[in-house]
Design an enzyme around this catalytic site. Structure first.
Site, PDB file in Angstrom:
ATOM      1  N   GLU A  42       0.824  -1.204   0.000  1.00 48.17           N
ATOM      2  CA  GLU A  42       0.000   0.000   0.000  1.00 48.17           C
ATOM      3  C   GLU A  42       0.863   1.262   0.000  1.00 48.17           C
ATOM      4  OE1 GLU A  42      -0.160  -2.668   2.020  1.00 48.17           O
ATOM      5  OE2 GLU A  42      -2.053  -2.701   3.105  1.00 48.17           O
ATOM      6  N   CYS A  87      -2.732  -2.932   7.442  1.00 48.81           N
ATOM      7  CA  CYS A  87      -2.298  -2.893   8.841  1.00 48.81           C
ATOM      8  C   CYS A  87      -2.452  -1.462   9.368  1.00 48.81           C
ATOM      9  CB  CYS A  87      -0.847  -3.347   8.931  1.00 48.81           C
ATOM     10  SG  CYS A  87       0.323  -2.127   8.272  1.00 48.81           S
ATOM     11  N   CYS A 118      -0.412   1.143   7.304  1.00 52.48           N
ATOM     12  CA  CYS A 118      -0.967   1.400   5.984  1.00 52.48           C
ATOM     13  C   CYS A 118      -2.310   2.117   6.061  1.00 52.48           C
ATOM     14  CB  CYS A 118      -1.088   0.094   5.206  1.00 52.48           C
ATOM     15  SG  CYS A 118       0.548  -0.615   4.843  1.00 52.48           S
TER      16      CYS A 118
END
Length: 158
Positions: free
Chosen positions: A57, A85, A88
């Site tokens: 990402e 996560c 990101c």
């Protein structure tokens, strides 16, 4: 119509994930789309580059910002094969990404729906529209194959 486009772009992200896995990184792929054009692509590069922020990402968002000539990606959609996560999700919020589409959920580190809901948290200054579960099974399968293979290599020959 949007569902068809989402699947189209997610298949492209899956191809990127496969390439990451072939290079020895966790197979996650991402791309940023604006006006039906891909302006950023990314795959995990943590192992290859030794970069702790080398998540798919982040790599895709960096390229999209360079392509767009600005950090604000408020007219873009980010496609990623695995639920982002916390790092990101934070990058998505900070880039003001309009829409996020992800495939497989991440029960251990997911910060969009599984463990946290950062992208839609009303306490933050930006909220990102989220569509979860697009091609979830093939997205999960590429990860499962990668980790099964890694475990088999660790065990050694039978």
């Amino acid at each position: 119509m949007a569902g068809d486009r989402d699947e189209f772009y997610m298949r492209h992200a899956l191809d990127l994930a496969e390439r990451a896995g072939q290079r020895g990184d966790v197979p996650v792929g991402a791309l940023v789309v604006r006006d039906d054009a891909i302006i950023g692509v990314g795959m995990n590069t943590r192992e290859v580059c030794g970069d702790p922020t080398g998540h798919a990402e982040v790599v895709a968002l960096r390229e999209a910002g360079t392509t767009a000539g600005r950090w604000r990606l408020d007219d873009c959609t980010l496609y990623v094969t695995l639920e982002p996560c916390p790092m990101c999700a934070g990058a998505i919020i900070n880039a003001r990404v309009h829409r996020l589409v992800f495939g497989a959920t991440d029960l251990k580190a997911g910060a969009v729906r599984s463990l946290y809901a950062l992208c839609e948290d009303p306490r933050l200054n930006h909220r990102t529209e989220v569509r979860a579960g697009v091609l979830a099974e093939p997205c999960a399968a590429v990860l499962q194959r990668f980790f099964q293979s890694a475990r088999a290599r660790q065990r050694g020959p039978s």
